[in-house]
Scaffold this motif. Structure first.
Motif, short mmCIF file in Angstrom:
data_model
loop_
_atom_site.label_atom_id
_atom_site.label_comp_id
_atom_site.label_asym_id
_atom_site.label_seq_id
_atom_site.Cartn_x
_atom_site.Cartn_y
_atom_site.Cartn_z
N GLU A 85 33.29 42.47 34.30
CA GLU A 85 32.62 43.72 34.65
C GLU A 85 33.04 44.22 36.03
N LEU A 86 33.42 45.48 36.09
CA LEU A 86 33.85 46.09 37.34
C LEU A 86 32.68 46.78 38.03
N ASP A 245 40.18 51.75 48.22
CA ASP A 245 39.22 51.74 49.32
C ASP A 245 37.95 50.98 48.96
N ARG A 246 37.51 51.14 47.71
CA ARG A 246 36.29 50.46 47.26
C ARG A 246 36.54 48.97 47.07
N GLY A 247 37.68 48.62 46.46
CA GLY A 247 38.02 47.23 46.21
C GLY A 247 37.24 46.66 45.03
N PHE A 248 37.82 45.71 44.34
CA PHE A 248 37.14 45.01 43.27
C PHE A 248 37.88 43.71 42.98
N ASP A 249 37.24 42.85 42.22
CA ASP A 249 37.83 41.57 41.88
C ASP A 249 37.93 41.48 40.36
N HIS A 250 38.77 40.59 39.88
CA HIS A 250 38.86 40.35 38.44
C HIS A 250 39.26 38.90 38.22
N PRO A 251 38.97 38.31 37.04
CA PRO A 251 39.16 36.88 36.83
C PRO A 251 40.62 36.41 36.80
N LEU A 252 41.59 37.32 36.76
CA LEU A 252 42.99 36.91 36.71
C LEU A 252 43.62 36.81 38.09
N ARG A 253 42.89 37.15 39.14
CA ARG A 253 43.44 37.08 40.48
C ARG A 253 43.51 35.64 40.97
#
Length: 253
Positions: A85-86, A245-253
């Motif tokens: 989920e983003l 600018d907002r940035g986000f994470d995801h499980p493949l990083r």
């Protein structure tokens, strides 16, 4: 002591079980034994055994009309949704972009020699290009691939080429695409992976400038004329900047 053959049999059974589960879809929520046999090529006794095992595990549910998704899948779905989920702001940006440009918006990240769709907003038009969230697509073609390949090692680039329909010589074309996309700041594709489909992609970067994802607009090639692409690029650039600018994470990083 288990033999090597028993291990191979176990792996094959797991693969067959997931083959059965993958037959379930939005347009087909119930499976009959006959459908499973016809579409997997399994013997009826094998199909029945696997269906019963999946039912015992709660992954399938037996009904009068056949087998449907079981309650145990809810837990897996919840875990997957939480992982993928983003942030609401990112999803809102994608919704607004799809509404303005009236084309499908996708967000892709790289995974090995593939790209994975981690978010999508469908075009409001009846004729549209749709990739499901979680789908893995190859990196040997497509606008988003040209963006995502920028930071990959040469070894990965060669693997991508070797797994393409064009063979290992395709690596030179990939290099040219990556250089061009880096110079332009965006990438365009017309029918490279799927005839009649076009896309425009823009990089979403991390704070260090590394490629985090590719934000794309895709749809029928007939609607991706030069004048439209110019507008797509401008809108994608603004949306990608706001995502960066907002940035986000995801499980493949």
């Amino acid at each position: 002591m288990p033999s090597e053959n028993s291990g191979e049999t176990g792996v094959r059974s797991v693969q067959r079980a997931f083959d059965i589960l993958s037959l379930l879809a939005e347009g087909r929520r119930t499976l009959t034994v006959r459908e499973v046999v016809e579409e997997t090529g399994l013997a009826k006794t094998t199909a029945l055994r696997l269906l019963q095992t999946l039912e015992q595990m709660g992954l399938l549910w037996a009904t009068s009309k056949g087998y449907t998704a079981g309650p145990a899948l809810w837990r897996w779905a919840h875990l997957a949704k939480s992982a993928w989920e983003l942030p609401p702001e990112i999803m809102q940006l994608m919704r607004e972009l799809a509404a303005r440009q009236r084309e499908t918006v996708n967000l892709y990240v790289a995974k090995g020699i593939h790209r994975v769709c981690i978010a999508q907003q469908e075009s409001p038009q009846s004729l549209r290009h749709v990739v499901r969230v979680g789908d893995e697509l190859p990196l040997w073609g497509g606008a988003s691939a040209k963006i995502l390949l920028r930071d990959v090692p040469e070894t990965v680039l060669k693997r991508v080429a070797a797994n393409s329909p064009y063979g290992k010589e395709h690596v030179e074309t990939l290099r040219q695409w990556v250089v061009q996309a880096a110079e332009d700041g965006y990438a365009v594709s017309h029918g490279e992976r799927e005839p009649g489909t076009s896309a425009v992609a823009m990089p979403v970067t991390s704070g260090s400038g590394a490629i985090l994802a590719a934000l794309t607009l895709s749809g029928p090639t007939v609607r991706f004329t030069d004048d439209k692409i110019e507008g797509f690029v401008a809108d994608l650039r603004e949306a990608a900047k706001r995502m960066t600018d907002r940035g986000f994470d995801h499980p493949l990083r």
